[in-house]
Design a protein around this motif. Structure first.
Motif, PDB file in Angstrom:
ATOM      1  N   TYR A 121       5.838  -6.571  -8.651  1.00 50.27           N
ATOM      2  CA  TYR A 121       6.942  -5.671  -8.986  1.00 50.27           C
ATOM      3  C   TYR A 121       7.217  -4.698  -7.846  1.00 50.27           C
ATOM      4  O   TYR A 121       8.382  -4.453  -7.498  1.00 50.27           O
ATOM      5  CB  TYR A 121       6.618  -4.885 -10.260  1.00 50.27           C
ATOM      6  N   LEU A 122       6.158  -4.165  -7.254  1.00 43.71           N
ATOM      7  CA  LEU A 122       6.355  -3.193  -6.178  1.00 43.71           C
ATOM      8  C   LEU A 122       7.009  -3.839  -4.960  1.00 43.71           C
ATOM      9  O   LEU A 122       7.855  -3.231  -4.296  1.00 43.71           O
ATOM     10  CB  LEU A 122       5.015  -2.568  -5.790  1.00 43.71           C
TER      11      LEU A 122
ATOM     12  N   TYR B 175       4.576 -13.159 -16.373  1.00 40.41           N
ATOM     13  CA  TYR B 175       5.240 -11.914 -15.988  1.00 40.41           C
ATOM     14  C   TYR B 175       6.527 -12.209 -15.214  1.00 40.41           C
ATOM     15  O   TYR B 175       6.576 -13.097 -14.368  1.00 40.41           O
ATOM     16  CB  TYR B 175       4.299 -11.053 -15.137  1.00 40.41           C
TER      17      TYR B 175
ATOM     18  N   ARG C 123      -7.616   0.271  -3.316  1.00 41.85           N
ATOM     19  CA  ARG C 123      -7.427   0.425  -4.754  1.00 41.85           C
ATOM     20  C   ARG C 123      -8.429   1.440  -5.312  1.00 41.85           C
ATOM     21  O   ARG C 123      -8.084   2.321  -6.086  1.00 41.85           O
ATOM     22  CB  ARG C 123      -7.592  -0.924  -5.455  1.00 41.85           C
TER      23      ARG C 123
ATOM     24  N   GLU D  39       1.827  -5.844 -11.091  1.00 43.01           N
ATOM     25  CA  GLU D  39       2.107  -4.551 -10.468  1.00 43.01           C
ATOM     26  C   GLU D  39       2.456  -4.728  -8.994  1.00 43.01           C
ATOM     27  O   GLU D  39       3.432  -4.168  -8.485  1.00 43.01           O
ATOM     28  CB  GLU D  39       0.891  -3.635 -10.613  1.00 43.01           C
TER      29      GLU D  39
ATOM     30  N   ASP E 265       8.103 -10.729 -12.827  1.00 52.00           N
ATOM     31  CA  ASP E 265       8.157 -10.553 -11.373  1.00 52.00           C
ATOM     32  C   ASP E 265       7.247 -11.505 -10.615  1.00 52.00           C
ATOM     33  O   ASP E 265       7.209 -11.476  -9.382  1.00 52.00           O
ATOM     34  CB  ASP E 265       7.826  -9.102 -11.001  1.00 52.00           C
TER      35      ASP E 265
ATOM     36  N   GLU F  41      -2.067  -8.005 -15.044  1.00 52.20           N
ATOM     37  CA  GLU F  41      -1.336  -6.741 -14.915  1.00 52.20           C
ATOM     38  C   GLU F  41      -1.382  -6.224 -13.481  1.00 52.20           C
ATOM     39  O   GLU F  41      -0.383  -5.707 -12.963  1.00 52.20           O
ATOM     40  CB  GLU F  41      -1.899  -5.701 -15.881  1.00 52.20           C
ATOM     41  N   GLN F  42      -2.540  -6.344 -12.814  1.00 59.81           N
ATOM     42  CA  GLN F  42      -2.636  -5.946 -11.412  1.00 59.81           C
ATOM     43  C   GLN F  42      -1.718  -6.807 -10.539  1.00 59.81           C
ATOM     44  O   GLN F  42      -1.028  -6.308  -9.646  1.00 59.81           O
ATOM     45  CB  GLN F  42      -4.078  -6.095 -10.918  1.00 59.81           C
TER      46      GLN F  42
ATOM     47  N   ARG G 234       0.162   0.475  -3.609  1.00 60.02           N
ATOM     48  CA  ARG G 234       1.319   1.081  -2.958  1.00 60.02           C
ATOM     49  C   ARG G 234       1.326   0.873  -1.439  1.00 60.02           C
ATOM     50  O   ARG G 234       2.365   0.987  -0.798  1.00 60.02           O
ATOM     51  CB  ARG G 234       1.392   2.569  -3.295  1.00 60.02           C
TER      52      ARG G 234
ATOM     53  N   LYS H 167      -3.972   2.300  -5.224  1.00 64.45           N
ATOM     54  CA  LYS H 167      -3.516   1.115  -5.939  1.00 64.45           C
ATOM     55  C   LYS H 167      -2.861   0.140  -4.971  1.00 64.45           C
ATOM     56  O   LYS H 167      -3.382  -0.122  -3.903  1.00 64.45           O
ATOM     57  CB  LYS H 167      -2.602   1.520  -7.092  1.00 64.45           C
TER      58      LYS H 167
ATOM     59  N   TYR I  81       1.968 -14.799  -6.531  1.00 63.93           N
ATOM     60  CA  TYR I  81       0.652 -14.152  -6.514  1.00 63.93           C
ATOM     61  C   TYR I  81      -0.345 -15.157  -5.958  1.00 63.93           C
ATOM     62  O   TYR I  81      -0.332 -16.347  -6.313  1.00 63.93           O
ATOM     63  CB  TYR I  81       0.200 -13.712  -7.909  1.00 63.93           C
TER      64      TYR I  81
END
Length: 249
Positions: A188-189, A225, A134, A185, A227, A181-182, A141, A139, A210
């Motif tokens: 979602y990915l 969230y 990160r 993210e 996702d 938010e992290q 990805r 990040k 999570y």
């Protein structure tokens, strides 16, 4: 509609008697299973006793690991077939501690996922994102290549039986949770990667959790969230009162 999962992962904690006492303490205080699925993952030695204690309740018992063969000369390993026949529902695979401490590769985890599915277990497949990556600007990805490897060769029908868990390794057992938010993210990915692999409907059907220093103070913000379909809880799942607060929050 995806039913949220609250899963506790005890790791190498609790004796058999302590595990049974915990199940008896919480089993009649759980939410409606149509609203939330509650799972406890425990050391192998406690599993069958926990299944008996949880009988006729919504609580599902999970294994923390299994091997990629159902039988053979694999001293110390646990057969997915034996777990399934013992009444185990889920199995955690690819946890960052397994990857880091026991050198488990994506190839091995993929083999475990496939064998677990063939034997009636629902895998909870973990993937992580290191703080180092990160900071380097990549990040979350990096999780894309991990998802591609861990789910390689699975049919669309099989993928719908898999639950994914996004667990930043720097947040596990540290008390430093990813901010919502992290976490969103990363989840979602993962979902977008599954959509790219299997299509929109399958991507929308898979549940994504999570994990990483989840507790009763941050669970609501995380699960707000779209996702994030639930959480994989470590230390906060070891106390029955704290766990009940989490599952009923």
């Amino acid at each position: 509609m995806r039913v949220p999962i609250i899963a506790g992962n005890w790791k190498m904690n609790k004796t058999v008697s302590e595990a049974v006492e915990f199940v008896n303490y919480i089993k009649n205080e759980l939410p409606d299973p149509s609203e939330r699925e509650i799972v406890l993952a425990a050391p192998t030695l406690s599993l069958t006793s926990m299944v008996q204690a949880a009988k006729d309740t919504p609580l599902k018992i999970a294994a923390e690991n299994c091997y990629c063969r159902i039988a053979g000369a694999y001293t110390g390993e646990t057969s997915p077939r034996s777990l399934s026949l013992a009444g185990i529902h889920h199995v955690i695979l690819g946890h960052s501690e397994r990857r880091r401490l026991f050198n488990e590769t994506d190839e091995l985890i993929n083999q475990k996922v496939q064998v677990a599915l063939r034997n009636g277990l629902c895998p909870i497949v973990c993937c992580d994102d290191t703080m180092g990556r990160r900071i380097a600007g990549k990040k979350v990805r990096w999780v894309v290549s991990r998802i591609l490897a861990d789910l390689k060769g699975l049919s669309p029908a099989d993928v719908t039986k898999v639950t994914m868990a996004f667990e930043p390794s720097w947040a596990i057992g540290t008390g430093q949770s990813a901010d919502p938010e992290q976490a969103a993210e990363g989840c979602y990915l993962i979902r977008q990667t599954i959509r790219d692999m299997y299509g929109e409907d399958i991507g929308n059907a898979v549940r994504i959790l999570y994990g990483g220093s989840v507790n009763e103070t941050n669970i609501k913000a995380l699960m707000a969230y779209d996702d994030i379909d639930g959480v994989l809880v470590g230390g906060a799942s070891l106390d029955p009162d704290r766990f009940l607060k989490l599952v009923n929050s």
